[in-house]
Structure formats: structure tokens, C-alpha cells
Design a protein around this motif. Structure first.
Motif, PDB file in Angstrom:
ATOM      1  N   GLU A 294      -4.918 -43.792   8.631  1.00 35.69           N
ATOM      2  CA  GLU A 294      -5.433 -44.966   7.925  1.00 35.69           C
ATOM      3  C   GLU A 294      -5.046 -46.218   8.704  1.00 35.69           C
ATOM      4  O   GLU A 294      -3.931 -46.717   8.599  1.00 35.69           O
ATOM      5  CB  GLU A 294      -4.886 -45.019   6.496  1.00 35.69           C
ATOM      6  N   THR A 295      -5.975 -46.723   9.501  1.00 33.62           N
ATOM      7  CA  THR A 295      -5.734 -47.933  10.281  1.00 33.62           C
ATOM      8  C   THR A 295      -5.661 -49.138   9.336  1.00 33.62           C
ATOM      9  O   THR A 295      -6.076 -49.053   8.167  1.00 33.62           O
ATOM     10  CB  THR A 295      -6.873 -48.158  11.287  1.00 33.62           C
ATOM     11  N   PRO A 296      -5.139 -50.265   9.797  1.00 31.60           N
ATOM     12  CA  PRO A 296      -5.083 -51.450   8.928  1.00 31.60           C
ATOM     13  C   PRO A 296      -6.437 -51.836   8.347  1.00 31.60           C
ATOM     14  O   PRO A 296      -6.531 -52.210   7.175  1.00 31.60           O
ATOM     15  CB  PRO A 296      -4.534 -52.529   9.861  1.00 31.60           C
ATOM     16  N   LEU A 297      -7.512 -51.722   9.143  1.00 33.82           N
ATOM     17  CA  LEU A 297      -8.829 -52.093   8.623  1.00 33.82           C
ATOM     18  C   LEU A 297      -9.320 -51.081   7.585  1.00 33.82           C
ATOM     19  O   LEU A 297      -9.942 -51.455   6.577  1.00 33.82           O
ATOM     20  CB  LEU A 297      -9.836 -52.218   9.771  1.00 33.82           C
ATOM     21  N   LEU A 298      -9.036 -49.799   7.805  1.00 34.36           N
ATOM     22  CA  LEU A 298      -9.386 -48.794   6.810  1.00 34.36           C
ATOM     23  C   LEU A 298      -8.584 -48.994   5.522  1.00 34.36           C
ATOM     24  O   LEU A 298      -9.092 -48.769   4.420  1.00 34.36           O
ATOM     25  CB  LEU A 298      -9.171 -47.387   7.364  1.00 34.36           C
ATOM     26  N   ALA A 299      -7.335 -49.407   5.658  1.00 34.28           N
ATOM     27  CA  ALA A 299      -6.525 -49.704   4.473  1.00 34.28           C
ATOM     28  C   ALA A 299      -7.148 -50.852   3.681  1.00 34.28           C
ATOM     29  O   ALA A 299      -7.202 -50.811   2.434  1.00 34.28           O
ATOM     30  CB  ALA A 299      -5.093 -50.043   4.880  1.00 34.28           C
ATOM     31  N   GLN A 300      -7.624 -51.875   4.382  1.00 36.98           N
ATOM     32  CA  GLN A 300      -8.301 -52.983   3.699  1.00 36.98           C
ATOM     33  C   GLN A 300      -9.551 -52.496   2.983  1.00 36.98           C
ATOM     34  O   GLN A 300      -9.830 -52.897   1.849  1.00 36.98           O
ATOM     35  CB  GLN A 300      -8.667 -54.086   4.695  1.00 36.98           C
ATOM     36  N   LEU A 301     -10.322 -51.656   3.655  1.00 36.18           N
ATOM     37  CA  LEU A 301     -11.526 -51.098   3.049  1.00 36.18           C
ATOM     38  C   LEU A 301     -11.194 -50.417   1.720  1.00 36.18           C
ATOM     39  O   LEU A 301     -11.864 -50.644   0.698  1.00 36.18           O
ATOM     40  CB  LEU A 301     -12.171 -50.107   4.019  1.00 36.18           C
ATOM     41  N   CYS A 302     -10.140 -49.597   1.735  1.00 33.10           N
ATOM     42  CA  CYS A 302      -9.752 -48.855   0.531  1.00 33.10           C
ATOM     43  C   CYS A 302      -9.242 -49.796  -0.562  1.00 33.10           C
ATOM     44  O   CYS A 302      -9.633 -49.667  -1.736  1.00 33.10           O
ATOM     45  CB  CYS A 302      -8.673 -47.836   0.876  1.00 33.10           C
ATOM     46  N   ASN A 303      -8.390 -50.727  -0.185  1.00 34.31           N
ATOM     47  CA  ASN A 303      -7.794 -51.618  -1.180  1.00 34.31           C
ATOM     48  C   ASN A 303      -8.847 -52.510  -1.834  1.00 34.31           C
ATOM     49  O   ASN A 303      -8.785 -52.784  -3.037  1.00 34.31           O
ATOM     50  CB  ASN A 303      -6.694 -52.460  -0.537  1.00 34.31           C
ATOM     51  N   ILE A 304      -9.800 -52.978  -1.054  1.00 33.84           N
ATOM     52  CA  ILE A 304     -10.875 -53.799  -1.609  1.00 33.84           C
ATOM     53  C   ILE A 304     -11.703 -52.988  -2.607  1.00 33.84           C
ATOM     54  O   ILE A 304     -12.022 -53.460  -3.710  1.00 33.84           O
ATOM     55  CB  ILE A 304     -11.765 -54.369  -0.483  1.00 33.84           C
ATOM     56  N   ALA A 305     -12.052 -51.754  -2.230  1.00 33.97           N
ATOM     57  CA  ALA A 305     -12.841 -50.917  -3.137  1.00 33.97           C
ATOM     58  C   ALA A 305     -12.091 -50.654  -4.437  1.00 33.97           C
ATOM     59  O   ALA A 305     -12.682 -50.672  -5.531  1.00 33.97           O
ATOM     60  CB  ALA A 305     -13.202 -49.599  -2.455  1.00 33.97           C
ATOM     61  N   GLU A 306     -10.783 -50.425  -4.338  1.00 30.96           N
ATOM     62  CA  GLU A 306      -9.982 -50.210  -5.544  1.00 30.96           C
ATOM     63  C   GLU A 306      -9.963 -51.457  -6.427  1.00 30.96           C
ATOM     64  O   GLU A 306      -9.988 -51.357  -7.661  1.00 30.96           O
ATOM     65  CB  GLU A 306      -8.569 -49.785  -5.161  1.00 30.96           C
ATOM     66  N   SER A 307      -9.955 -52.632  -5.803  1.00 34.42           N
ATOM     67  CA  SER A 307      -9.944 -53.872  -6.586  1.00 34.42           C
ATOM     68  C   SER A 307     -11.251 -54.074  -7.350  1.00 34.42           C
ATOM     69  O   SER A 307     -11.297 -54.842  -8.321  1.00 34.42           O
ATOM     70  CB  SER A 307      -9.685 -55.072  -5.665  1.00 34.42           C
ATOM     71  N   PHE A 308     -12.308 -53.372  -6.933  1.00 32.72           N
ATOM     72  CA  PHE A 308     -13.592 -53.449  -7.635  1.00 32.72           C
ATOM     73  C   PHE A 308     -13.788 -52.266  -8.591  1.00 32.72           C
ATOM     74  O   PHE A 308     -14.888 -52.028  -9.071  1.00 32.72           O
ATOM     75  CB  PHE A 308     -14.747 -53.512  -6.638  1.00 32.72           C
ATOM     76  N   GLY A 309     -12.724 -51.521  -8.840  1.00 30.15           N
ATOM     77  CA  GLY A 309     -12.779 -50.463  -9.834  1.00 30.15           C
ATOM     78  C   GLY A 309     -13.103 -49.086  -9.308  1.00 30.15           C
ATOM     79  O   GLY A 309     -13.337 -48.157 -10.097  1.00 30.15           O
ATOM     80  N   GLY A 310     -13.111 -48.907  -7.988  1.00 31.03           N
ATOM     81  CA  GLY A 310     -13.434 -47.613  -7.418  1.00 31.03           C
ATOM     82  C   GLY A 310     -12.222 -46.896  -6.872  1.00 31.03           C
ATOM     83  O   GLY A 310     -11.074 -47.334  -7.036  1.00 31.03           O
ATOM     84  N   ALA A 311     -12.469 -45.775  -6.230  1.00 31.21           N
ATOM     85  CA  ALA A 311     -11.448 -45.022  -5.506  1.00 31.21           C
ATOM     86  C   ALA A 311     -11.939 -44.876  -4.074  1.00 31.21           C
ATOM     87  O   ALA A 311     -13.136 -44.686  -3.841  1.00 31.21           O
ATOM     88  CB  ALA A 311     -11.230 -43.652  -6.132  1.00 31.21           C
ATOM     89  N   ALA A 312     -11.023 -44.980  -3.104  1.00 32.11           N
ATOM     90  CA  ALA A 312     -11.453 -45.002  -1.702  1.00 32.11           C
ATOM     91  C   ALA A 312     -10.412 -44.361  -0.811  1.00 32.11           C
ATOM     92  O   ALA A 312      -9.238 -44.242  -1.172  1.00 32.11           O
ATOM     93  CB  ALA A 312     -11.722 -46.435  -1.257  1.00 32.11           C
ATOM     94  N   LYS A 313     -10.853 -43.956   0.386  1.00 31.18           N
ATOM     95  CA  LYS A 313      -9.961 -43.375   1.386  1.00 31.18           C
ATOM     96  C   LYS A 313     -10.678 -43.343   2.732  1.00 31.18           C
ATOM     97  O   LYS A 313     -11.867 -43.662   2.834  1.00 31.18           O
ATOM     98  CB  LYS A 313      -9.500 -41.963   0.990  1.00 31.18           C
ATOM     99  N   THR A 314      -9.951 -42.949   3.737  1.00 31.01           N
ATOM    100  CA  THR A 314     -10.551 -42.686   5.040  1.00 31.01           C
ATOM    101  C   THR A 314     -11.482 -41.484   4.917  1.00 31.01           C
ATOM    102  O   THR A 314     -11.373 -40.683   3.988  1.00 31.01           O
ATOM    103  CB  THR A 314      -9.465 -42.371   6.076  1.00 31.01           C
ATOM    104  N   SER A 315     -12.390 -41.343   5.866  1.00 31.52           N
ATOM    105  CA  SER A 315     -13.283 -40.192   5.893  1.00 31.52           C
ATOM    106  C   SER A 315     -13.110 -39.461   7.215  1.00 31.52           C
ATOM    107  O   SER A 315     -13.108 -40.082   8.274  1.00 31.52           O
ATOM    108  CB  SER A 315     -14.737 -40.627   5.729  1.00 31.52           C
ATOM    109  N   GLY A 316     -12.947 -38.154   7.142  1.00 32.01           N
ATOM    110  CA  GLY A 316     -12.764 -37.374   8.354  1.00 32.01           C
ATOM    111  C   GLY A 316     -11.359 -37.530   8.911  1.00 32.01           C
ATOM    112  O   GLY A 316     -10.392 -37.705   8.180  1.00 32.01           O
ATOM    113  N   ALA A 317     -11.259 -37.516  10.226  1.00 31.52           N
ATOM    114  CA  ALA A 317      -9.942 -37.563  10.860  1.00 31.52           C
ATOM    115  C   ALA A 317      -9.274 -38.919  10.740  1.00 31.52           C
ATOM    116  O   ALA A 317      -8.073 -39.047  10.957  1.00 31.52           O
ATOM    117  CB  ALA A 317     -10.068 -37.170  12.333  1.00 31.52           C
TER     118      ALA A 317
END
Length: 360
Positions: A294-317
């Protein structure tokens, strides 16, 4: 002219654990494709890809074998797919022909950077589908998976082959990988026909139906990652922390089994919760194998999605490429995509692709 397509894929959950025999993952096929076209040729055939136009291959057939005019080429998966399919054709006593094979791909960005959608798997599947049509070979989805898995594994040598399953079956699938060590031995000890016709130990592929209010969102970091390199890095480091790795595997299996049951029950809350659990498990794997998933940018992607009521994570490797978010259709999805763009994440307007008429 024969023209077929195979979709790209994204992993939803179960990465890294799925490389172990029988451990589950959830994967989805997307409406971005590799298209392979074949035209009959006379004496000189060709292999042309829009991605590598300067490296097009010209070939002829001598004594049943393909002979190339230029050997240094980027078409390893295509050539492996050809070898495997023509082996299958010969078991059915088909006369091998000469042809022009053309590849077009939607799976990369316009500048050539990869989205991480499994282009090598899709081109392998599409090439085999096209050649089966060209040679009029009988092929079910199960047989197509096995042919493509053999061809892909011959080149890559690691991974779960789940991306092959997604390209073959389409839609959402639960996938449990077969025993790759068995495949190595089976190739040496069984006939090709027997290898295709028998069950493969550990292999399970189950279509899943998503809840009606689930919306898959995909964000791209713009930074490509090497799946093979990352999988190898985890494999090297897990030996030093075997107890922690076994703990990760057990927890991943429990998480994925719960998530799969969520799909069966059409329970989006359960699916989202287990996706968040899987993200935490991958963060733990990242820590004890010293692998950046989980790179810093992927972490931001996940955290932003969670703030909008979703669940998120990296995809693949991980390590770049895409992240995914499972949202409710009622969430403010336009605001989510705007927030992603604001931090340098590119939303990808991809939809789930369900296989219909190509292969049953």
C-alpha cells in the motif's frame, strides 16, 4: 477473419494468499479488452501488436514448427499461447496452418503505462480463443482456462492464475488456485489430453452475484507495478517469518470465506466489512515481509473512499497500479471521484464484464 476478445481483471480481495493452493480470492472481469484477430496466410505469417508495432514478427512454418525471422521480441505470452493451442490441435490431428495474428489492447493507458488489469493473461486467453476458432477446436470454459493457465505459467512461473480465470469466466468470481507443483509434474507424466481432461487439485472457480446496490469504483495511481517481482519478494521474506505468514494465510482464508458468504447472501455490509479486514491483513503482510504493497497514494485512495462511506484497498500485488472501492450506489460517487483527482488519483470508468456468448 476471426476476431475474439478477452477482458482484463482486477483483484477485489485475497491477494498473496491466493498463490497458495486452495486459498480463496475474489476477482472481477472488466469491460476493457484484448482483441486478437487471425487471417489465413499463404507462406509467411505475422504477429502484430498495436503496443509493439516496431517489433512485429514475421514467421513461416517448416516441418510443423514456427520459424521466426526475428527472435528478440516482446511476444512471449502470445507465442506460449500459440505453442499450447497448436499442441492441443495436434492431439486432434488438425493440420497446422499459417496466419496473420493481430493484437489490439484497451488495457494500457494511451502513453503505454499499464493499469494493472492483467494484460498478459487477457492476451493469452484471447490468442487461444482465436486459434481454437481458427483450427475449429472444441473448447469449453474449463478447457480454455487450462490451456491458458499452462501457457501463462510456462512464461511467468509464479502467481495464482486467477487473472486467467477472470478473463475466461467474466463477471465476479471466487477463485481458489490449483497446485502449481502438481502441474509441473503432471506436464511431465501425463499426456496432453489427459492433462486437459482431468480435475486439477485445489482448483475451484465459483461465479458470484454482487448485491444490486454495490458499485465498484477503480482509481489508478499512474505508477505501474510488477506483480511477479512483488510476489517473489514476499515469497523470499515469508521464510524468515513463517509463523506470521501462516497466521496471515489463516486469517485471509477466514476473511475471504466470510466475504464470499456475503455475496451469496447479498449482504453488502458484510462484504464491505471483510474488504476492510483484508486491507488490514495486507498491511500486516507488508510490515513483516518488508514489501511495499500500500503506497502512500494508494493509502490516500483508500482513506478517501472510506470517508465517503465505502470500503477500499489495494488491488492485486499493490506497489502502484490500481486501488478499488466498494461503494453503495447511494453514496456521493461524483464527489469521491473529485476527491481522488484532487490528490492525483485517476478514476477509471470501467464496468464489470459478464461473459455471454464467446465461450460457454
Amino acid at each position: 477473419m476471426i476476431s475474439v476478445k478477452a477482458p482484463g481483471k482486477l483483484y477485489i480481495a485475497g491477494e498473496y494468499a491466493v498463490v497458495e493452493t486452495g486459498y480463496p480470492a475474489i476477482i472481477v472481469a472488466l469491460d476493457q479488452f484484448v482483441t486478437v484477430s487471425i487471417n489465413q496466410a499463404d507462406t509467411i505469417g505475422s504477429i502484430v501488436s498495436s503496443q509493439f508495432e516496431e517489433n512485429s514478427i514475421y514467421w513461416r512454418r517448416e516441418d510443423g514448427k514456427m520459424v521466426f525471422d526475428n527472435r528478440d521480441n516482446p511476444f512471449h505470452y502470445i507465442l506460449s499461447a500459440i505453442r499450447v493451442t497448436e499442441t492441443y490441435a495436434k492431439t486432434l490431428h488438425k493440420q497446422l496452418g499459417v496466419y496473420h495474428l493481430t493484437v489490439e489492447s484497451d488495457l494500457d493507458a494511451a502513453d503505454g503505462r499499464k493499469y494493472g488489469l492483467g494484460s498478459s493473461a487477457a492476451v493469452t486467453v484471447a490468442t487461444i480463443k482465436a486459434l481454437c476458432a481458427f483450427y475449429e477446436l472444441p473448447v469449453t470454459a474449463d478447457k480454455l482456462f487450462k490451456l491458458a493457465a499452462i501457457a501463462h505459467f510456462d512464461i511467468q512461473g509464479n502467481g495464482s492464475l486467477g487473472d486467467i480465470a477472470a478473463s475466461v469466466y467474466g463477471g465476479w468470481i471466487a477463485y481458489r488456485s490449483f497446485d502449481r507443483e502438481w502441474l509441473k509434474l503432471a506436464k511431465e507424466n501425463y499426456s496432453f489430453t489427459s492433462l486437459l481432461n482431468q480435475p486439477w487439485p485445489g482448483l475451484e472457480i465459483e461465479p458470484l452475484t454482487p448485491p444490486a446496490d454495490l458499485k465498484l469504483m477503480v482509481g489508478w495511481t499512474g505508477s505501474p507495478a510488477s506483480t511477479s517481482h512483488l510476489v517473489d519478494h514476499v515469497a523470499l521474506n515469508k521464510a524468515e517469518r513463517q509463523e506470521a505468514y501462516e497466521h496471515f494465510l489463516a486469517n485471509s482464508k477466514a476473511c475471504l470465506n466470510e466475504m464470499i458468504s456475503g455475496f451469496r447472501a447479498q449482504d453488502l455490509d458484510k462484504i464491505q466489512h471483510q474488504l476492510t479486514v483484508n486491507r488490514k491483513l495486507l498491511n500486516q503482510l507488508e510490515a513483516f515481509t518488508h514489501t511495499q504493497i500500500e503506497t502512500p497514494l494508494l493509502a490516500q485512495l483508500c482513506n478517501i473512499a472510506e470517508s465517503f462511506g465505502g470500503a477500499a484497498k489495494t488491488s492485486g500485488a499493490g506497489g502502484g497500479d490500481c486501488g478499488i472501492a466498494l461503494m453503495r450506489v447511494q453514496n456521493d460517487l461524483p464527489a469521491l471521484t473529485t476527491a481522488w483527482r484532487d490528490v492525483g488519483i485517476r478514476p477509471l470508468a470501467f464496468n464489470v464484464y459478464f461473459e455471454r456468448d464467446d465461450v460457454k
